[in-house]
Design a protein around this motif. Structure first.
Motif, PDB file in Angstrom:
ATOM      1  N   MET A  22      21.933  18.110  29.718  1.00  0.00           N
ATOM      2  CA  MET A  22      20.596  18.605  29.412  1.00  0.00           C
ATOM      3  C   MET A  22      20.595  19.435  28.126  1.00  0.00           C
ATOM      4  O   MET A  22      19.721  19.287  27.272  1.00  0.00           O
ATOM      5  CB  MET A  22      20.093  19.434  30.589  1.00  0.00           C
ATOM      6  CG  MET A  22      18.725  20.022  30.365  1.00  0.00           C
ATOM      7  SD  MET A  22      18.238  20.942  31.825  1.00  0.00           S
ATOM      8  CE  MET A  22      16.732  21.698  31.257  1.00  0.00           C
ATOM      9  N   LYS A  23      21.602  20.300  27.992  1.00  0.00           N
ATOM     10  CA  LYS A  23      21.663  21.165  26.801  1.00  0.00           C
ATOM     11  C   LYS A  23      21.801  20.323  25.530  1.00  0.00           C
ATOM     12  O   LYS A  23      21.116  20.567  24.536  1.00  0.00           O
ATOM     13  CB  LYS A  23      22.822  22.163  26.925  1.00  0.00           C
ATOM     14  CG  LYS A  23      22.563  23.236  27.974  1.00  0.00           C
ATOM     15  CD  LYS A  23      23.514  24.418  27.874  1.00  0.00           C
ATOM     16  CE  LYS A  23      24.860  24.143  28.441  1.00  0.00           C
ATOM     17  NZ  LYS A  23      25.669  25.349  28.685  1.00  0.00           N
ATOM     18  N   LEU A  24      22.675  19.302  25.591  1.00  0.00           N
ATOM     19  CA  LEU A  24      22.884  18.452  24.417  1.00  0.00           C
ATOM     20  C   LEU A  24      21.604  17.681  24.073  1.00  0.00           C
ATOM     21  O   LEU A  24      21.204  17.620  22.906  1.00  0.00           O
ATOM     22  CB  LEU A  24      24.043  17.482  24.672  1.00  0.00           C
ATOM     23  CG  LEU A  24      24.373  16.535  23.502  1.00  0.00           C
ATOM     24  CD1 LEU A  24      24.864  17.312  22.290  1.00  0.00           C
ATOM     25  CD2 LEU A  24      25.422  15.496  23.914  1.00  0.00           C
ATOM     26  N   SER A  25      20.948  17.107  25.074  1.00  0.00           N
ATOM     27  CA  SER A  25      19.708  16.340  24.833  1.00  0.00           C
ATOM     28  C   SER A  25      18.651  17.206  24.151  1.00  0.00           C
ATOM     29  O   SER A  25      17.985  16.773  23.209  1.00  0.00           O
ATOM     30  CB  SER A  25      19.127  15.812  26.151  1.00  0.00           C
ATOM     31  OG  SER A  25      20.055  15.017  26.814  1.00  0.00           O
ATOM     32  N   LEU A  26      18.497  18.426  24.629  1.00  0.00           N
ATOM     33  CA  LEU A  26      17.493  19.325  24.057  1.00  0.00           C
ATOM     34  C   LEU A  26      17.831  19.702  22.616  1.00  0.00           C
ATOM     35  O   LEU A  26      16.972  19.677  21.731  1.00  0.00           O
ATOM     36  CB  LEU A  26      17.360  20.588  24.914  1.00  0.00           C
ATOM     37  CG  LEU A  26      16.694  20.398  26.284  1.00  0.00           C
ATOM     38  CD1 LEU A  26      16.880  21.637  27.143  1.00  0.00           C
ATOM     39  CD2 LEU A  26      15.206  20.086  26.142  1.00  0.00           C
ATOM     40  N   ILE A  27      19.099  20.029  22.371  1.00  0.00           N
ATOM     41  CA  ILE A  27      19.506  20.422  21.005  1.00  0.00           C
ATOM     42  C   ILE A  27      19.283  19.265  20.034  1.00  0.00           C
ATOM     43  O   ILE A  27      18.764  19.454  18.930  1.00  0.00           O
ATOM     44  CB  ILE A  27      20.987  20.894  20.992  1.00  0.00           C
ATOM     45  CG1 ILE A  27      21.097  22.284  21.624  1.00  0.00           C
ATOM     46  CG2 ILE A  27      21.548  20.924  19.568  1.00  0.00           C
ATOM     47  CD1 ILE A  27      22.507  22.769  21.876  1.00  0.00           C
ATOM     48  N   LEU A  28      19.656  18.038  20.438  1.00  0.00           N
ATOM     49  CA  LEU A  28      19.497  16.882  19.538  1.00  0.00           C
ATOM     50  C   LEU A  28      18.024  16.617  19.231  1.00  0.00           C
ATOM     51  O   LEU A  28      17.665  16.251  18.108  1.00  0.00           O
ATOM     52  CB  LEU A  28      20.154  15.634  20.136  1.00  0.00           C
ATOM     53  CG  LEU A  28      21.678  15.714  20.356  1.00  0.00           C
ATOM     54  CD1 LEU A  28      22.224  14.382  20.849  1.00  0.00           C
ATOM     55  CD2 LEU A  28      22.412  16.147  19.092  1.00  0.00           C
ATOM     56  N   ASN A  29      17.144  16.827  20.215  1.00  0.00           N
ATOM     57  CA  ASN A  29      15.704  16.636  19.975  1.00  0.00           C
ATOM     58  C   ASN A  29      15.132  17.702  19.059  1.00  0.00           C
ATOM     59  O   ASN A  29      14.202  17.439  18.296  1.00  0.00           O
ATOM     60  CB  ASN A  29      14.940  16.625  21.301  1.00  0.00           C
ATOM     61  CG  ASN A  29      14.810  15.232  21.859  1.00  0.00           C
ATOM     62  OD1 ASN A  29      13.877  14.502  21.535  1.00  0.00           O
ATOM     63  ND2 ASN A  29      15.769  14.830  22.672  1.00  0.00           N
ATOM     64  N   VAL A  30      15.689  18.892  19.124  1.00  0.00           N
ATOM     65  CA  VAL A  30      15.243  19.970  18.239  1.00  0.00           C
ATOM     66  C   VAL A  30      15.690  19.682  16.803  1.00  0.00           C
ATOM     67  O   VAL A  30      14.970  19.943  15.850  1.00  0.00           O
ATOM     68  CB  VAL A  30      15.819  21.322  18.740  1.00  0.00           C
ATOM     69  CG1 VAL A  30      15.783  22.375  17.671  1.00  0.00           C
ATOM     70  CG2 VAL A  30      15.051  21.780  19.965  1.00  0.00           C
ATOM     71  N   ILE A  31      16.882  19.082  16.658  1.00  0.00           N
ATOM     72  CA  ILE A  31      17.374  18.726  15.316  1.00  0.00           C
ATOM     73  C   ILE A  31      16.542  17.576  14.741  1.00  0.00           C
ATOM     74  O   ILE A  31      16.142  17.600  13.581  1.00  0.00           O
ATOM     75  CB  ILE A  31      18.877  18.352  15.376  1.00  0.00           C
ATOM     76  CG1 ILE A  31      19.698  19.609  15.705  1.00  0.00           C
ATOM     77  CG2 ILE A  31      19.343  17.731  14.061  1.00  0.00           C
ATOM     78  CD1 ILE A  31      21.138  19.322  16.097  1.00  0.00           C
ATOM     79  N   ASP A  32      16.265  16.562  15.564  1.00  0.00           N
ATOM     80  CA  ASP A  32      15.438  15.423  15.120  1.00  0.00           C
ATOM     81  C   ASP A  32      14.366  15.117  16.172  1.00  0.00           C
ATOM     82  O   ASP A  32      14.593  14.353  17.107  1.00  0.00           O
ATOM     83  CB  ASP A  32      16.318  14.178  14.905  1.00  0.00           C
ATOM     84  CG  ASP A  32      15.502  12.997  14.377  1.00  0.00           C
ATOM     85  OD1 ASP A  32      14.279  13.186  14.135  1.00  0.00           O
ATOM     86  OD2 ASP A  32      16.059  11.897  14.197  1.00  0.00           O
ATOM     87  N   PRO A  33      13.179  15.726  16.016  1.00  0.00           N
ATOM     88  CA  PRO A  33      12.101  15.509  16.991  1.00  0.00           C
ATOM     89  C   PRO A  33      11.683  14.042  17.124  1.00  0.00           C
ATOM     90  O   PRO A  33      11.092  13.655  18.127  1.00  0.00           O
ATOM     91  CB  PRO A  33      10.941  16.349  16.434  1.00  0.00           C
ATOM     92  CG  PRO A  33      11.592  17.373  15.563  1.00  0.00           C
ATOM     93  CD  PRO A  33      12.790  16.695  14.978  1.00  0.00           C
ATOM     94  N   LYS A  34      12.039  13.191  16.123  1.00  0.00           N
ATOM     95  CA  LYS A  34      11.648  11.779  16.198  1.00  0.00           C
ATOM     96  C   LYS A  34      12.438  11.009  17.259  1.00  0.00           C
ATOM     97  O   LYS A  34      12.150   9.851  17.524  1.00  0.00           O
ATOM     98  CB  LYS A  34      11.810  11.122  14.826  1.00  0.00           C
ATOM     99  CG  LYS A  34      10.735  11.577  13.843  1.00  0.00           C
ATOM    100  CD  LYS A  34      10.856  10.891  12.524  1.00  0.00           C
ATOM    101  CE  LYS A  34       9.754  11.353  11.576  1.00  0.00           C
ATOM    102  NZ  LYS A  34      10.014  10.968  10.192  1.00  0.00           N
ATOM    103  N   ILE A  35      13.447  11.651  17.846  1.00  0.00           N
ATOM    104  CA  ILE A  35      14.177  11.014  18.964  1.00  0.00           C
ATOM    105  C   ILE A  35      13.192  10.699  20.093  1.00  0.00           C
ATOM    106  O   ILE A  35      13.315   9.706  20.781  1.00  0.00           O
ATOM    107  CB  ILE A  35      15.333  11.923  19.456  1.00  0.00           C
ATOM    108  CG1 ILE A  35      16.464  11.903  18.428  1.00  0.00           C
ATOM    109  CG2 ILE A  35      15.852  11.476  20.819  1.00  0.00           C
ATOM    110  CD1 ILE A  35      17.570  12.922  18.678  1.00  0.00           C
ATOM    111  N   GLY A  36      12.204  11.567  20.281  1.00  0.00           N
ATOM    112  CA  GLY A  36      11.132  11.224  21.222  1.00  0.00           C
ATOM    113  C   GLY A  36      11.099  11.988  22.529  1.00  0.00           C
ATOM    114  O   GLY A  36      10.543  11.521  23.515  1.00  0.00           O
ATOM    115  N   GLY A  37      11.720  13.167  22.562  1.00  0.00           N
ATOM    116  CA  GLY A  37      11.598  13.998  23.759  1.00  0.00           C
ATOM    117  C   GLY A  37      12.670  13.733  24.809  1.00  0.00           C
ATOM    118  O   GLY A  37      13.504  12.831  24.659  1.00  0.00           O
ATOM    119  N   VAL A  38      12.631  14.537  25.864  1.00  0.00           N
ATOM    120  CA  VAL A  38      13.649  14.454  26.923  1.00  0.00           C
ATOM    121  C   VAL A  38      12.974  14.442  28.289  1.00  0.00           C
ATOM    122  O   VAL A  38      12.055  15.220  28.538  1.00  0.00           O
ATOM    123  CB  VAL A  38      14.599  15.678  26.910  1.00  0.00           C
ATOM    124  CG1 VAL A  38      15.786  15.440  27.846  1.00  0.00           C
ATOM    125  CG2 VAL A  38      15.082  16.013  25.526  1.00  0.00           C
TER     126      VAL A  38
END
Length: 349
Positions: A22-38
Motif C-alpha cells: 500500500m505504501k509503495l502504491s501511494l508513493i508511486l501515484n504521488v510521483i506520477d498521478p497519471k498512473i491513475g490512483g490506487v
C-alpha cells in the motif's frame, strides 16, 4: 486558536509498520498521478485511512491563486479555473498563496450535486450569470480524493469520480447550462472485500490495486500497538522522533517528481510487459501503460535513470492483479498468476 495548534496531529508515514504494498502504491501515484490512483482492499482495522492521511502530511505545499475555489495553479493555464484564466488574459496580477496539498474525504452518503457541484438555475436565468456552487471535485483539484468503502458507493458516482480522475476535468450540465473546471486529483479508494467487490469495469479503471491483510506476526502486532499508544500519549514528541526520516522521504518524492521525465525504458522490456498482459488476457491497453508508468516512477524514486526487469517485477502485480478475469471456481490468487507469467516471459528466477 492558531492554525498550528488547531490542526489534528497526523501519524508519521515513516513510523508505519508493514503494509509495504500500500505504501509503495501511494508513493508511486504521488510521483506520477497519471498512473491513475490506487484501490486498497483489505480487512477492517488495518490502518487504511491512517496511511492515506500520513501520506498527505508528507507532501510539499502547493502554490495556488488566492481566494480561488479550485486551487488553480498560478503558472499552468491547464490547471486554472475560467475566472483565473480570464484575469490572466487581461494581464491582471494573480495573488499567490501556499496551501497544504488538499486531501478530501468523500462521505459515503454524498450526492452527485455534493460531489460535482451545482448550478443555480434561477440565478443564472434572472441575472444572466453562470451561478456555480463548486463541489468536492473542485476542492480536491491538485490533491488527493479519498473514498473509504468505495465498493459501497453508487456505481454511477464511482463512474463520475473515475471519469474526472482520468480526464482531469469536471463538467456539470443543467438545463442547457454547462460549467467545466479542472479536477486533477489522485483517487484513492479503499474497501473490505467481504462487503462486495467493485464491478470489473470500474476496478480496471484504478491504476494500481494494493491488498492489505491483518498482520499475523505477534511481535509486529505488538510493535504496531505500541507505536499507536506512544503517538496518542504525546503526538508532538512522537512526530519529532521521525522528523528526519519524514524530511528525507519528502525530499526523495520531490526529486523523483522532477526526474520522472528523464527515466528511460528499453523497447524489449515494453514488449515483455505487453506479452504478459496478452498471456493473462488483460482487456485493453491500460495494464501495459500503467505498468510502464509505475516502473518509471519507482526508478525515479530510487534515484536511477533506467528501468530494469527487477523494477517491473516489483510493481507488475500491483498494476495487473485487478485486471484479470476471475474464474469463480479458481482458488489461485490472481497476484500469484501475474508473478508466474512474469517469471515465464522474463525467464526470471
Amino acid at each position: 486558536m492558531s492554525k498550528k495548534t488547531s490542526e489534528r496531529p497526523v501519524f508519521p508515514f515513516t513510523s508505519i509498520v508493514g503494509q509495504e504494498e500500500m505504501k509503495l502504491s501511494l508513493i508511486l501515484n504521488v510521483i506520477d498521478p497519471k498512473i491513475g490512483g490506487v484501490m486498497i482492499m483489505g480487512d477492517r482495522g488495518t490502518g487504511k485511512s491512517t496511511i492515506v492521511r500520513a501520506l498527505v502530511d508528507l507532501l510539499p505545499p502547493i502554490d495556488v491563486v488566492e481566494n480561488d475555489q479550485y486551487n488553480s495553479d498560478p503558472y499552468d493555464p491547464e490547471l486554472m479555473s475560467d475566472e483565473v484564466l480570464e484575469k490572466l488574459n487581461k494581464n491582471e496580477k494573480l495573488p499567490i498563496v501556499q496551501i497544504k496539498t488538499p486531501m478530501i474525504d468523500l462521505p459515503l452518503g454524498a450526492t452527485e450535486d455534493r460531489v460535482c457541484g451545482t448550478i443555480d438555475i434561477e440565478k443564472a436565468i434572472s441575472e444572466g450569470k453562470k451561478a456555480f456552487e463548486p463541489g468536492l471535485l473542485a476542492q480536491a483539484n491538485r490533491g488527493i480524493l479519498y473514498v473509504d468503502e468505495v465498493n459501497l458507493l453508487d456505481d454511477h458516482l464511482v463512474d463520475v469520480l473515475l471519469d474526472s480522475a482520468a480526464s482531469g476535468w469536471n463538467t456539470v450540465e443543467r438545463e442547457g447550462i454547462s460549467i467545466c473546471h479542472p479536477a486533477r486529483f489522485i483517487l484513492v479508494g479503499s474497501g473490505n472485500p467481504e462487503e462486495g467487490e467493485l464491478r470489473p469495469q470500474l476496478l480496471d479503471r484504478f491504476g494500481m490495486h494494493a491488498q492489505i491483510k491483518t498482520v499475523k506476526d505477534p511481535s509486529s502486532r505488538v510493535k504496531i500497538v505500541q507505536q499507536r499508544e506512544l503517538f496518542e500519549r504525546n503526538p508532538k514528541d512522537f512526530k519529532q522522533k521521525y522528523q528526519d526520516e519524514q524530511d528525507k522521504l519528502m525530499e526523495k518524492i520531490k526529486n523523483a517528481r522532477k526526474n520522472l521525465k528523464n527515466i528511460t525504458i528499453k523497447y524489449e522490456l515494453l514488449e515483455k510487459i505487453s506479452q504478459i498482459c496478452s498471456d493473462l488476457n488483460v482487456d485493453g491497453l491500460r495494464g501495459d501503460m500503467v505498468t510502464s508508468r509505475a516502473a518509471k516512477a519507482l526508478v525515479a524514486f530510487e534515484n536511477r535513470n533506467e528501468v530494469t526487469s527487477k523494477d517491473i517485477f516489483t510493481i507488475i502485480t500491483l498494476c495487473l492483479r485487478h485486471r484479470l478475469r476471475k474464474d469463480p471456481l479458481e482458488q489461485i490468487d490472481s497476484g500469484f498468476k501475474v508473478q508466474e507469467s512474469f517469471k515465464r516471459v522474463f525467464n526470471y528466477e
